[in-house]
Enzyme design. Structure first.
Site, mmCIF file in Angstrom:
data_model
loop_
_atom_site.group_PDB
_atom_site.id
_atom_site.type_symbol
_atom_site.label_atom_id
_atom_site.label_comp_id
_atom_site.label_asym_id
_atom_site.label_seq_id
_atom_site.Cartn_x
_atom_site.Cartn_y
_atom_site.Cartn_z
ATOM 1 N N GLY A 249 10.912 -39.148 22.194
ATOM 2 C CA GLY A 249 11.114 -40.475 21.616
ATOM 3 C C GLY A 249 9.859 -41.124 21.062
ATOM 4 O O GLY A 249 9.934 -42.219 20.498
ATOM 5 N N GLU B 115 9.068 -34.751 26.483
ATOM 6 C CA GLU B 115 9.686 -33.815 25.522
ATOM 7 C C GLU B 115 9.512 -34.302 24.085
ATOM 8 O O GLU B 115 10.486 -34.661 23.418
ATOM 9 C CB GLU B 115 11.191 -33.696 25.805
ATOM 10 N N PRO B 116 8.289 -34.355 23.609
ATOM 11 C CA PRO B 116 8.085 -34.869 22.251
ATOM 12 C C PRO B 116 8.557 -33.887 21.185
ATOM 13 O O PRO B 116 8.319 -32.691 21.283
ATOM 14 C CB PRO B 116 6.559 -35.016 22.175
ATOM 15 N N GLY B 117 9.229 -34.392 20.178
ATOM 16 C CA GLY B 117 9.594 -33.572 19.027
ATOM 17 C C GLY B 117 8.896 -34.135 17.799
ATOM 18 O O GLY B 117 7.929 -33.595 17.269
ATOM 19 N N TYR C 293 20.956 -42.077 8.488
ATOM 20 C CA TYR C 293 20.509 -43.220 9.302
ATOM 21 C C TYR C 293 20.006 -44.401 8.481
ATOM 22 O O TYR C 293 19.572 -45.398 9.051
ATOM 23 C CB TYR C 293 19.341 -42.804 10.212
ATOM 24 N N CYS D 229 27.300 -34.287 -4.734
ATOM 25 C CA CYS D 229 28.415 -35.145 -5.161
ATOM 26 C C CYS D 229 28.860 -36.064 -4.031
ATOM 27 O O CYS D 229 29.982 -35.952 -3.514
ATOM 28 C CB CYS D 229 29.571 -34.281 -5.653
ATOM 29 N N GLU D 230 27.983 -36.897 -3.620
ATOM 30 C CA GLU D 230 28.244 -37.920 -2.600
ATOM 31 C C GLU D 230 27.435 -39.132 -3.014
ATOM 32 O O GLU D 230 26.265 -39.000 -3.398
ATOM 33 C CB GLU D 230 27.716 -37.473 -1.217
ATOM 34 N N TYR E 67 13.168 -33.128 12.004
ATOM 35 C CA TYR E 67 14.569 -33.424 11.679
ATOM 36 C C TYR E 67 14.808 -33.438 10.168
ATOM 37 O O TYR E 67 15.609 -34.223 9.663
ATOM 38 C CB TYR E 67 15.005 -34.764 12.301
#
Ligand code: LLP
Length: 405
Positions: A225, A267-269, A309, A334-335, A363
């Site tokens: 986080g 647990e860093p990502g 997000y 196409c969105e 991510y």
């Protein structure tokens, strides 16, 4: 911007094509050192486990493992990635949710498993001799976007605090003797006090849970986080203040309960890889419409965060620094959510210009998908002026081959 890891961006685009993910090796190493340095300074009994989901490229995993981090895995194939990066069993941890029996059979290869629910205990293969832990929903969470808050009333993760003691009692009754306790309440948080609060919740609850069992937990895991700024007006997370606040909280809590301060797991990502990654893309079309649309050869399929997000990424045009009006950046999907940024100050560009998205290490490649037949891009690691292909672009054969059944 001068280049990445000493590599020239025009040359990279010409050599590897676009869209292209780029990583700065030195920056990843620096991030590992910064995080470990801060926690080791304030709480030497800290073990760091890189969250593989942020970016599972095995070449990056090897870099990160060489700095002494373990791996936190969310699915069997992530365990395979960690094993192939040479990470030893005791440094591989599994944190899943709604796991199947097959998932947990693979997880049992790890040194520790953080179970998301009491019912998962029945699915754990007999003979698992690692550390068993439950993921606690601390009743609150915090993150930069509602979609990445993983604790509190709206979260699908973890066990409500009041049910956690029963989970450990059952596990102890079943003969388990090695325990940890875990939470992960949100991602991309830049408030040191949030981490201290989470630590306090888990620490005080752990005391109440483990004392009646006569067992000391082998770790308290406060998850990942640790956030990064994505825009110029966001301030970086003060790592030193974070580690200090967490350490102070643990010391106080242990003293209040008369126990030895526990080992801490983090647990860093994002913090490890986020600002070390870039997405290089080219302008493919410009349309003067209701907005001035600048179309790119990357889309939501390449970089999903803005569409999913409402996330923002810094964006620059290679060799063109001066804004000449505003532009809305979009992809070719196409969105109508395939939009990276709306009406932002932007230089005058023409077809073929190279546009660079920053802070795209976490991510981003990990969440790319081949929608509309737009395939996943290659990934390149840059270090001391040397560019190394670390994932080839998905090709027509990969895409069409699946249907040859
Ligand atoms: N541990 C667990 C159990 C997690 O679920 C996560 C992230 C982490 C650690 C690492 O969190 P970090 O240090 O990276 O914040 N796709 C979203 C982020 C989702 C985070 C999911 N869990 C995004 O693009 O912002």
């Amino acid at each position: 911007m001068k280049g990445i890891g000493g590599c020239d961006l025009h040359e990279l685009a010409a050599r590897f094509g676009t869209p292209l993910y780029l990583y700065d090796a030195e920056r990843i190493e620096r991030n590992c050192r910064a995080l470990q340095g801060a926690f080791n300074a304030h709480y030497p009994a800290t073990d760091s486990f890189y969250a593989v989901k942020a970016n599972g490229n095995p070449h990056l995993l090897r870099l990160i493992a060489a700095r002494g981090l373990g791996a936190d895995c969310a699915a069997p194939l992530e365990v395979t990635l960690a094993e192939r990066a040479g990470i030893p069993r005791e440094n591989i941890m599994y944190t899943g949710n709604y796991e199947s029996r097959d998932d947990l059979a693979a997880a049992a290869r790890c040194g520790a498993i953080n179970l998301d629910d009491i019912t998962a205990l029945d699915k754990l293969p007999a003979g698992f001799d690692g550390i068993l832990s439950f993921r606690v929903n601390p009743g609150e969470g915090g993150g930069s976007h509602p979609g990445i808050i993983t604790g509190g009333p709206g979260a699908k993760f973890g066990i409500p605090l009041e049910s956690v003691p029963a989970a450990y009692r059952l596990a102890a009754d079943r003969g388990f003797t090695r325990f940890g306790i875990h939470l992960m309440a949100g991602s991309n948080n830049r408030d040191p006090l949030f981490f201290a609060r989470m630590t306090a919740i888990i620490c005080h609850n752990a005391a109440g849970i483990f004392r009646p069992l006569g067992i000391l937990p082998e770790y308290l895991d406060i998850g990942g986080g640790f956030g990064i700024p994505y825009t110029d007006d966001e301030t970086p997370l003060d790592l030193d203040a974070t580690a200090k606040a967490v350490a102070g909280t643990l010391a106080l809590c242990a003293a209040q309960h008369g126990v030895t301060p526990p080992r801490l797991r983090i647990e860093p990502g994002r913090y490890i890889v986020g600002d070390a990654g870039y997405l290089l893309t080219r302008v493919t079309g410009i349309k003067e419409g209701i907005h001035r649309f600048v179309g790119l050869d990357a889309g939501m399929n390449t970089l999903l965060r803005p569409a999913l997000y409402g996330a923002r990424h810094r964006v620059t045009v290679v060799g063109k620094d001066t804004p000449a009006g505003v532009a809305t950046l979009c992809g070719r999907i196409c969105e109508n959510t395939d939009i990276f940024a709306t009406d932002i100050p932007f230089p005058a560009v023409t077809e073929g210009d190279i546009v660079l998205f920053h802070d795209a290490g976490a991510y981003c490649a990990a969440m790319a998908f081949p929608y509309n037949g737009r395939l996943r891009p290659a990934e390149v690691l840059c270090e001391n002026g040397v560019a190394r292909l670390i994932a080839r672009a998905e090709d027509k054969t990969d895409f069409l081959g699946r249907y040859a059944v």
